[in-house]
Design a protein around this motif. Structure first.
Motif, PDB file in Angstrom:
ATOM      1  N   ARG A  86       0.952  -1.271  -0.132  1.00  0.00           N
ATOM      2  CA  ARG A  86       0.081   0.063   0.078  1.00  0.00           C
ATOM      3  C   ARG A  86       0.806   1.280   0.054  1.00  0.00           C
ATOM      4  O   ARG A  86       0.625   2.331  -0.545  1.00  0.00           O
ATOM      5  CB  ARG A  86      -0.891  -0.077   1.159  1.00  0.00           C
ATOM      6  CG  ARG A  86      -2.005  -1.111   1.164  1.00  0.00           C
ATOM      7  CD  ARG A  86      -3.123  -0.737   2.300  1.00  0.00           C
ATOM      8  NE  ARG A  86      -2.631  -0.592   3.356  1.00  0.00           N
ATOM      9  CZ  ARG A  86      -2.506  -1.926   4.212  1.00  0.00           C
ATOM     10  NH1 ARG A  86      -3.180  -2.816   3.952  1.00  0.00           N
ATOM     11  NH2 ARG A  86      -2.140  -1.652   5.423  1.00  0.00           N
ATOM     12  N   THR A  87       1.932   1.307   0.785  1.00  0.00           N
ATOM     13  CA  THR A  87       3.002   2.214   0.802  1.00  0.00           C
ATOM     14  C   THR A  87       3.429   2.666  -0.579  1.00  0.00           C
ATOM     15  O   THR A  87       3.517   3.585  -0.955  1.00  0.00           O
ATOM     16  CB  THR A  87       3.912   2.159   1.914  1.00  0.00           C
ATOM     17  OG1 THR A  87       3.463   1.956   3.158  1.00  0.00           O
ATOM     18  CG2 THR A  87       4.832   3.337   1.931  1.00  0.00           C
ATOM     19  N   VAL A  88       3.879   1.574  -1.056  1.00  0.00           N
ATOM     20  CA  VAL A  88       4.572   1.710  -2.397  1.00  0.00           C
ATOM     21  C   VAL A  88       3.460   2.263  -3.503  1.00  0.00           C
ATOM     22  O   VAL A  88       3.633   3.157  -4.397  1.00  0.00           O
ATOM     23  CB  VAL A  88       5.144   0.315  -3.056  1.00  0.00           C
ATOM     24  CG1 VAL A  88       5.549   0.351  -4.436  1.00  0.00           C
ATOM     25  CG2 VAL A  88       6.423  -0.066  -2.212  1.00  0.00           C
ATOM     26  N   GLY A  89       2.281   1.805  -3.404  1.00  0.00           N
ATOM     27  CA  GLY A  89       1.198   2.052  -4.345  1.00  0.00           C
ATOM     28  C   GLY A  89       0.899   3.704  -4.156  1.00  0.00           C
ATOM     29  O   GLY A  89       0.591   4.318  -4.993  1.00  0.00           O
ATOM     30  N   ALA A  90       0.680   3.987  -2.852  1.00  0.00           N
ATOM     31  CA  ALA A  90       0.685   5.570  -2.444  1.00  0.00           C
ATOM     32  C   ALA A  90       1.804   6.358  -3.000  1.00  0.00           C
ATOM     33  O   ALA A  90       1.566   7.494  -3.648  1.00  0.00           O
ATOM     34  CB  ALA A  90       0.510   5.679  -1.189  1.00  0.00           C
ATOM     35  N   VAL A  91       2.911   5.948  -2.906  1.00  0.00           N
ATOM     36  CA  VAL A  91       4.012   6.733  -3.521  1.00  0.00           C
ATOM     37  C   VAL A  91       4.225   6.712  -4.877  1.00  0.00           C
ATOM     38  O   VAL A  91       4.341   7.971  -5.500  1.00  0.00           O
ATOM     39  CB  VAL A  91       5.639   6.200  -2.823  1.00  0.00           C
ATOM     40  CG1 VAL A  91       6.628   6.676  -3.612  1.00  0.00           C
ATOM     41  CG2 VAL A  91       5.699   6.261  -1.674  1.00  0.00           C
ATOM     42  N   ARG A  92       3.815   5.707  -5.708  1.00  0.00           N
ATOM     43  CA  ARG A  92       3.731   5.739  -7.091  1.00  0.00           C
ATOM     44  C   ARG A  92       2.474   6.704  -7.366  1.00  0.00           C
ATOM     45  O   ARG A  92       2.803   7.364  -8.536  1.00  0.00           O
ATOM     46  CB  ARG A  92       3.291   4.304  -7.470  1.00  0.00           C
ATOM     47  CG  ARG A  92       3.511   4.125  -8.949  1.00  0.00           C
ATOM     48  CD  ARG A  92       2.977   2.583  -9.562  1.00  0.00           C
ATOM     49  NE  ARG A  92       4.068   1.638  -8.926  1.00  0.00           N
ATOM     50  CZ  ARG A  92       3.352   0.967  -8.203  1.00  0.00           C
ATOM     51  NH1 ARG A  92       2.068   0.799  -7.717  1.00  0.00           N
ATOM     52  NH2 ARG A  92       4.220   0.107  -7.841  1.00  0.00           N
ATOM     53  N   ASP A  93       1.404   6.808  -7.069  1.00  0.00           N
ATOM     54  CA  ASP A  93       0.356   7.514  -7.205  1.00  0.00           C
ATOM     55  C   ASP A  93       0.794   8.987  -6.984  1.00  0.00           C
ATOM     56  O   ASP A  93       0.504   9.867  -7.740  1.00  0.00           O
ATOM     57  CB  ASP A  93      -0.910   7.357  -6.408  1.00  0.00           C
ATOM     58  CG  ASP A  93      -1.556   5.893  -6.803  1.00  0.00           C
ATOM     59  OD1 ASP A  93      -1.266   5.394  -7.783  1.00  0.00           O
ATOM     60  OD2 ASP A  93      -2.349   5.473  -5.737  1.00  0.00           O
ATOM     61  N   ILE A  94       1.527   9.365  -6.038  1.00  0.00           N
ATOM     62  CA  ILE A  94       1.999  10.790  -5.960  1.00  0.00           C
ATOM     63  C   ILE A  94       3.016  11.236  -6.925  1.00  0.00           C
ATOM     64  O   ILE A  94       3.102  12.149  -7.373  1.00  0.00           O
ATOM     65  CB  ILE A  94       2.476  10.986  -4.251  1.00  0.00           C
ATOM     66  CG1 ILE A  94       1.775  10.773  -3.319  1.00  0.00           C
ATOM     67  CG2 ILE A  94       3.201  12.096  -4.040  1.00  0.00           C
ATOM     68  CD1 ILE A  94       2.137  10.496  -1.790  1.00  0.00           C
ATOM     69  N   CYS A  95       3.879  10.165  -7.244  1.00  0.00           N
ATOM     70  CA  CYS A  95       4.718  10.597  -8.116  1.00  0.00           C
ATOM     71  C   CYS A  95       4.049  10.878  -9.539  1.00  0.00           C
ATOM     72  O   CYS A  95       4.577  11.572 -10.455  1.00  0.00           O
ATOM     73  CB  CYS A  95       5.974   9.257  -8.331  1.00  0.00           C
ATOM     74  SG  CYS A  95       6.974   9.062  -7.085  1.00  0.00           S
ATOM     75  N   ARG A  96       3.077  10.135  -9.673  1.00  0.00           N
ATOM     76  CA  ARG A  96       2.425  10.296 -11.286  1.00  0.00           C
ATOM     77  C   ARG A  96       1.695  11.485 -11.169  1.00  0.00           C
ATOM     78  O   ARG A  96       1.785  12.196 -12.033  1.00  0.00           O
ATOM     79  CB  ARG A  96       1.405   9.065 -11.349  1.00  0.00           C
ATOM     80  CG  ARG A  96       1.900   7.754 -11.639  1.00  0.00           C
ATOM     81  CD  ARG A  96       0.844   6.751 -11.772  1.00  0.00           C
ATOM     82  NE  ARG A  96       1.301   5.392 -12.116  1.00  0.00           N
ATOM     83  CZ  ARG A  96       0.585   4.345 -12.002  1.00  0.00           C
ATOM     84  NH1 ARG A  96      -0.721   4.280 -11.829  1.00  0.00           N
ATOM     85  NH2 ARG A  96       1.185   3.072 -12.309  1.00  0.00           N
ATOM     86  N   HIS A  97       1.206  11.961 -10.143  1.00  0.00           N
ATOM     87  CA  HIS A  97       0.621  13.162  -9.996  1.00  0.00           C
ATOM     88  C   HIS A  97       1.438  14.464 -10.088  1.00  0.00           C
ATOM     89  O   HIS A  97       1.145  15.434 -10.744  1.00  0.00           O
ATOM     90  CB  HIS A  97      -0.239  13.350  -8.518  1.00  0.00           C
ATOM     91  CG  HIS A  97      -1.481  12.749  -8.465  1.00  0.00           C
ATOM     92  ND1 HIS A  97      -2.557  12.828  -9.199  1.00  0.00           N
ATOM     93  CD2 HIS A  97      -1.795  11.730  -7.656  1.00  0.00           C
ATOM     94  CE1 HIS A  97      -3.498  12.034  -9.143  1.00  0.00           C
ATOM     95  NE2 HIS A  97      -3.073  11.258  -7.953  1.00  0.00           N
TER      96      HIS A  97
END
Length: 236
Positions: free
Chosen positions: A207-218
């Motif tokens: 979940r943490t990696v997914g959240a970081v990935r979403d932030i990077c995409r934004h």
């Protein structure tokens, strides 16, 4: 006719109530006793599980305090008393033992929660006819805020981080084959701790990696929108 009906009612009642005048039929007594025994055993097992969970939680916090105390003593010897810095090689070994012990206790608590939710609760609902009992584990998991998750996550990071710092600090001090052997042993303990930590926290890490990935995409999308010639820049 009235007398005949009364006689039949008396015979039917005698089948349920014995001739002593107050005791129920043995079959009903046995069924009620069986239900009471199941209820008592269920409550006793649930109480025992909760007591073991509380004991493991208290022991884990005590172990963290003891580990930090030992590490502080070792640092005191190295810094204040000018002891051999290679003494810090013992920190990864202690961190692996303590960290894996705490992770194992945490897994035991999670297994106990699943046992209550999947085994004991259906039996309790069947005995009581009420599906609002034994909901603490589900309620706590649903309402546990992110702060408690971060606290538990950070508490577990104390062990690998302290071990990594100790190995990094002792690396320039290695001179003999025995020093390197001890250092590699400490590194092996650290890797074992990291593997255990990653395996048990893979869901949270995912979940943490997914959240970081979403932030990077934004952030990337926002940066692209701010570039000259983009639609956002032309509108401005």
């Amino acid at each position: 006719m009235v007398a005949i009906h009364c006689h039949h009612w008396a015979m039917a009642w005698d089948e349920v109530v014995d001739h002593g005048g107050g005791a129920t039929h043995p079959e009903y007594v046995t069924a009620d006793a069986r239900v009471d025994n199941r209820t008592n055993l269920l409550i006793a097992e649930y109480t025992a599980i909760r007591a073991v969970e509380a004991q493991k939680s208290s022991a884990s916090h005590a172990l963290v305090g003891a580990y930090l105390t030992v590490v502080a003593v070792i640092l005191g010897f190295v810094v204040a008393n000018r002891a051999d810095p290679r003494l810090l090689i013992t920190v990864p070994i202690l961190s692996a033992v303590c960290g894996i012990t705490i992770l194992r206790r945490r897994r035991d608590r999670e297994v106990a929660h699943r046992y209550v939710r999947e085994i004991l609760r259906p039996i309790a609902v069947q005995c009581s006819g009420d599906d609002r009992i034994f909901l603490w584990e589900e309620f706590y998991a649903r309402h546990k805020d992110a702060r408690s998750v971060r606290y538990e996550f950070g508490l577990q990071l104390v062990f690998p981080l302290s071990a990594a710092v100790a190995l990094t600090a002792t690396l320039p001090r290695l001179t003999s084959f025995g020093d390197w052997l001890a250092w590699l042993a400490g590194l092996g303990f650290l890797l074992m701790l990291l593997l255990t930590y990653g395996h048990q926290n893979r869901e949270h890490l995912g979940r943490t990696v997914g959240a970081v990935r979403d932030i990077c995409r934004h952030v990337v999308r926002w940066r692209r929108g701010r570039k000259p010639g983009s639609g956002l820049a032309s509108d401005q």
